[in-house]
Design an enzyme around this catalytic site. Structure first.
Site, PDB file in Angstrom:
ATOM      1  N   HIS A 141       0.816  -1.212   0.000  1.00  0.00           N
ATOM      2  CA  HIS A 141       0.000   0.000   0.000  1.00  0.00           C
ATOM      3  C   HIS A 141       0.850   1.262   0.000  1.00  0.00           C
ATOM      4  O   HIS A 141       0.403   2.312  -0.444  1.00  0.00           O
ATOM      5  CB  HIS A 141      -1.005  -0.019   1.149  1.00  0.00           C
ATOM      6  CG  HIS A 141      -2.192  -0.847   0.794  1.00  0.00           C
ATOM      7  ND1 HIS A 141      -2.275  -2.183   1.080  1.00  0.00           N
ATOM      8  CD2 HIS A 141      -3.305  -0.537   0.091  1.00  0.00           C
ATOM      9  CE1 HIS A 141      -3.403  -2.644   0.591  1.00  0.00           C
ATOM     10  NE2 HIS A 141      -4.052  -1.689  -0.005  1.00  0.00           N
ATOM     11  N   GLU A 167     -12.898  -9.350  -6.339  1.00  0.00           N
ATOM     12  CA  GLU A 167     -11.449  -9.495  -6.120  1.00  0.00           C
ATOM     13  C   GLU A 167     -11.096 -10.870  -5.563  1.00  0.00           C
ATOM     14  O   GLU A 167      -9.977 -11.083  -5.108  1.00  0.00           O
ATOM     15  CB  GLU A 167     -10.910  -8.374  -5.226  1.00  0.00           C
ATOM     16  CG  GLU A 167     -11.631  -8.184  -3.920  1.00  0.00           C
ATOM     17  CD  GLU A 167     -11.119  -6.996  -3.113  1.00  0.00           C
ATOM     18  OE1 GLU A 167     -10.025  -6.493  -3.375  1.00  0.00           O
ATOM     19  OE2 GLU A 167     -11.846  -6.580  -2.200  1.00  0.00           O
ATOM     20  N   ASP A 201      -5.918  -7.904  -5.558  1.00  0.00           N
ATOM     21  CA  ASP A 201      -6.253  -9.096  -4.777  1.00  0.00           C
ATOM     22  C   ASP A 201      -6.688 -10.246  -5.675  1.00  0.00           C
ATOM     23  O   ASP A 201      -6.409 -11.405  -5.377  1.00  0.00           O
ATOM     24  CB  ASP A 201      -7.348  -8.766  -3.750  1.00  0.00           C
ATOM     25  CG  ASP A 201      -6.761  -8.136  -2.502  1.00  0.00           C
ATOM     26  OD1 ASP A 201      -5.686  -8.591  -2.069  1.00  0.00           O
ATOM     27  OD2 ASP A 201      -7.345  -7.182  -1.974  1.00  0.00           O
ATOM     28  N   CYS A 223     -10.571  -1.345 -10.669  1.00  0.00           N
ATOM     29  CA  CYS A 223      -9.938  -0.335  -9.811  1.00  0.00           C
ATOM     30  C   CYS A 223      -8.615  -0.825  -9.229  1.00  0.00           C
ATOM     31  O   CYS A 223      -8.011  -0.148  -8.421  1.00  0.00           O
ATOM     32  CB  CYS A 223     -10.881   0.115  -8.699  1.00  0.00           C
ATOM     33  SG  CYS A 223     -11.261  -1.184  -7.537  1.00  0.00           S
TER      34      CYS A 223
HETATM   35  C1  PEP Z   1      -7.499  -4.554  -5.338  1.00  0.00           C
HETATM   36  O1  PEP Z   1      -7.396  -5.532  -4.588  1.00  0.00           O
HETATM   37  O2  PEP Z   1      -7.238  -4.572  -6.553  1.00  0.00           O
HETATM   38  C2  PEP Z   1      -7.939  -3.256  -4.794  1.00  0.00           C
HETATM   39  C3  PEP Z   1      -8.195  -2.225  -5.574  1.00  0.00           C
HETATM   40  O3  PEP Z   1      -8.012  -3.148  -3.437  1.00  0.00           O
HETATM   41  P1  PEP Z   1      -6.721  -2.930  -2.470  1.00  0.00           P
HETATM   42  O4  PEP Z   1      -5.528  -2.754  -3.342  1.00  0.00           O
HETATM   43  O5  PEP Z   1      -6.997  -1.757  -1.617  1.00  0.00           O
HETATM   44  O6  PEP Z   1      -6.699  -4.223  -1.709  1.00  0.00           O
HETATM   45 MG    MG Z   2      -8.302  -5.457  -2.573  1.00  0.00          MG
END
Ligand code: PEP
Ligand code: MG
Length: 568
Positions: A188, A459, A483, A530
């Site tokens: 992240h 996901e 994910d 996303c």
């Molecule tokens: C993903 O898993 O692609 C997503 C957008 O969520 P995060 O990266 O916050 O887990």
């Molecule tokens: Mg995710």
């Protein structure tokens, strides 16, 4: 000049002074057979520096929080200058011929344990002070800068690693680039760097730079190179460095020109042959990222990672705090849709006050919607804040980590109950309170709340396989490819040793995206992406052809993807 190579995590070039960042978790090594006099002298110097630092902190704190609260720094100064502390450190160094860091750490631990064992609450609390003081001296001995979240001057941050909450606490206007020794491209911190448009290189085998070692750093977030020129280096390779600096200044100028060119694409919508629009939206971590989203021409916010509100906070954010943030977000986006994802805590996003148990497999553990469906009070507070904010703009709600139909059905029941509570509250409210919602009567209020689109993140492979059924329950899908790749390929997205195996282009992942889009269209709902793949220009045309309705990405990537769609 020293050159180091890591993995490019966020594009762009930065040239500036650097700061070695310490997250406060210091690891202290015991080194034996040390030169006793030298270690005693190192301790004395570090202690003096710590006393000076504490004096400066006291002065700053008096201005910011008043004398009473600032007194803690005076107490720390006194404890540090107290003979008990110093005598203990000196005798450990002398008797064991060990390094000063170890002696200070041991002293801190022993005195902390002694205070901890006392009955008096005030004295017990001094235990934490001892740890803090010892930590400060050890940090100075190790030559690291203080972890405060505030930076005096704009600079490049070099760190072992940064947790998401640390990254979010940093004064972003002063961070020119991140360089971390650990960290993966999918962490992240890397995602946040991309969101903020800050160049970043992770996994860089760079040694620790002491606080007195100043110099210039070049971070090439496109190639993953980091160059450092300290004053010491300058004596031997001034010319070589100057050439490199010139080269990078030119590259930086080209980069900026490219960015200006992309700006010319602003305001140009993207249509398919059938007349449908492909929306390019922004992923954000908080309201402060909205300026970047607007600057880069986002058609909306495709993913507001609401968990960062929780990560920033020392306790559960209240309904009012959340309401204020969501309201500001929809107002700022001025009619463009803002999709807010309910909290996605767990896995790599840990928060102390959630008191989550240690898990052997956190990515497969108690996270995201699983927390919301078992600790409903947290979920209901967030939903109340979201629905209240929906009266002020175009808001949609999205739920993460869905794996089963029952989860969606239960979410919808809870959401309906929350709406009913709000409508009852609205009916009973005074006229003044009603005016605060901008809506004039109960029926319009009901219609607004009921009209808030509810979507889910696709996901997990389970959600893909159930997408035909799930599509009948919700208003939209958003594919979280980060994910989805992790769970489809059984590859931990955090593990940098597995990057070779973390292949978001894997045919299984692409097949899943296609299947999800087709099933959503069959049910008359739309699908966006996303995850990080949304910004991968090598797949943009493929997504267009698959019929993906929206791509949501870091604000800084939007114009690049638009260029791919409009100019190629
Ligand atoms: C993903 O898993 O692609 C997503 C957008 O969520 P995060 O990266 O916050 O887990
Ligand atoms: Mg995710």
């Amino acid at each position: 000049m020293k050159q180091y190579t890591g993995r490019p995590a966020s594009s762009g070039i930065a040239i500036s002074a650097f700061t070695e960042w310490s997250s406060g978790q210091l690891s202290v090594e015991k080194k034996q057979n040390q030169n006793v006099d030298q270690e005693l002298a190192r301790y004395e110097a570090a202690k003096d520096e710590a006393v000076t630092e504490l004096g400066e902190l006291y002065t700053k704190a008096v201005q910011e929080v008043g004398e009473e609260k600032a007194a803690v720094f005076e107490v720390h100064q006194m404890l540090l200058m107290d003979t008990a502390f110093t005598c203990s450190v000196q005798s450990i160094i002398r008797e064991q011929s060990v390094n000063a860091e170890y002696a200070v750490d041991q002293t801190g631990q022993e005195l902390a344990a002694m205070f901890e064992a006392m009955d008096d609450e005030y004295m017990k609390a001094r235990s934490a002070d001892m740890k803090d003081i010892a930590g400060r001296v050890v940090r100075i001995l190790q030559g690291s800068a203080e972890c405060s979240g505030t930076l005096e001057e704009p600079c490049i941050i070099i760190a072992d690693d940064l947790s998401p909450s640390e990254t979010i606490r940093l004064d972003k206007s002063k961070v020119l680039a991140f360089v971390t020794r650990q960290g993966s491209l999918q962490s992240h911190t890397a995602i946040l760097a991309r969101t903020m448009g800050i160049p970043a290189v992770v996994g860089v085998p760079i040694p620790k730079y002491a606080s007195h070692q100043s110099g210039t750093c070049i971070v090439d977030g496109n190639q993953g190179n980091v160059y450092i020129e300290t004053a010491e280096d300058a004596r031997t390779d001034g010319k070589e460095w100057q050439n490199l600096l010139n080269q990078y200044q030119e590259k930086q100028a080209v980069d900026q020109k490219q960015k200006q060119l992309l700006q010319q694409l602003k305001g140009k919508p993207i249509y398919r042959k059938d007349g449908s629009q492909m929306k390019l939206c922004a992923n954000i971590g908080g309201v402060s990222d909205i300026d970047a989203a607007l600057l880069n021409d986002a058609d909306g916010v495709g993913l507001f990672r609401s968990e960062f509100l929780y990560l920033k906070s020392a306790d559960y954010p209240t309904e009012e705090e959340q309401f204020a943030a969501y309201k500001e977000a929809v107002e700022k986006m001025d009619g463009r849709q803002v999709i807010i994802r309910t909290l996605d805590i767990g896995a790599d996003k840990q928060i102390d006050y959630f008191n989550l148990e240690h898990e052997d497999n956190p990515a497969l553990g108690y996270r995201a919607i699983r927390i919301c469906l078992t600790r409903e009070e947290i979920f209901r507070t967030q939903l109340r804040a979201l629905y209240r904010a929906s009266a002020f703009g175009n808001l949609a709600i999205m739920f993460p980590m869905i794996t089963a139909l029952w989860e969606v059905k239960r979410i919808k029941e809870i959401a309906a109950e929350v709406r009913e509570e709000l409508i009852i509250g609205y009916t009973a409210a005074t006229n003044q309170e009603k005016e605060d919602t901008t809506l004039r009567n109960t029926e319009t209020y009901r219609k607004t709340l009921e009209g808030v689109p509810l979507g889910i993140m696709v996901e997990t492979p389970a959600a893909v396989m159930l997408s035909e059924e799930l599509a009948k329950e919700v208003d939209f899908f958003s594919i979280g490819t980060n994910d989805l790749t992790q769970y489809t390929l059984a590859v931990d997205r955090q593990n940098r040793n597995l990057e070779k195996f973390y292949d978001a282009h894997h045919p299984a992942v692409l097949q899943m995206i296609r299947m999800t889009v087709e099933n959503s269209h069959k049910a008359g709902i739309w699908t966006g992406i996303c995850g990080e793949l949304a910004a991968d220009v090598s797949l943009t045309q493929t997504f267009m052809e698959m019929g993906v309705d929206e791509l949501s990405m870091s604000p800084s990537s939007i114009l690049k993807v638009k260029h791919e769609l409009l100019c190629k």
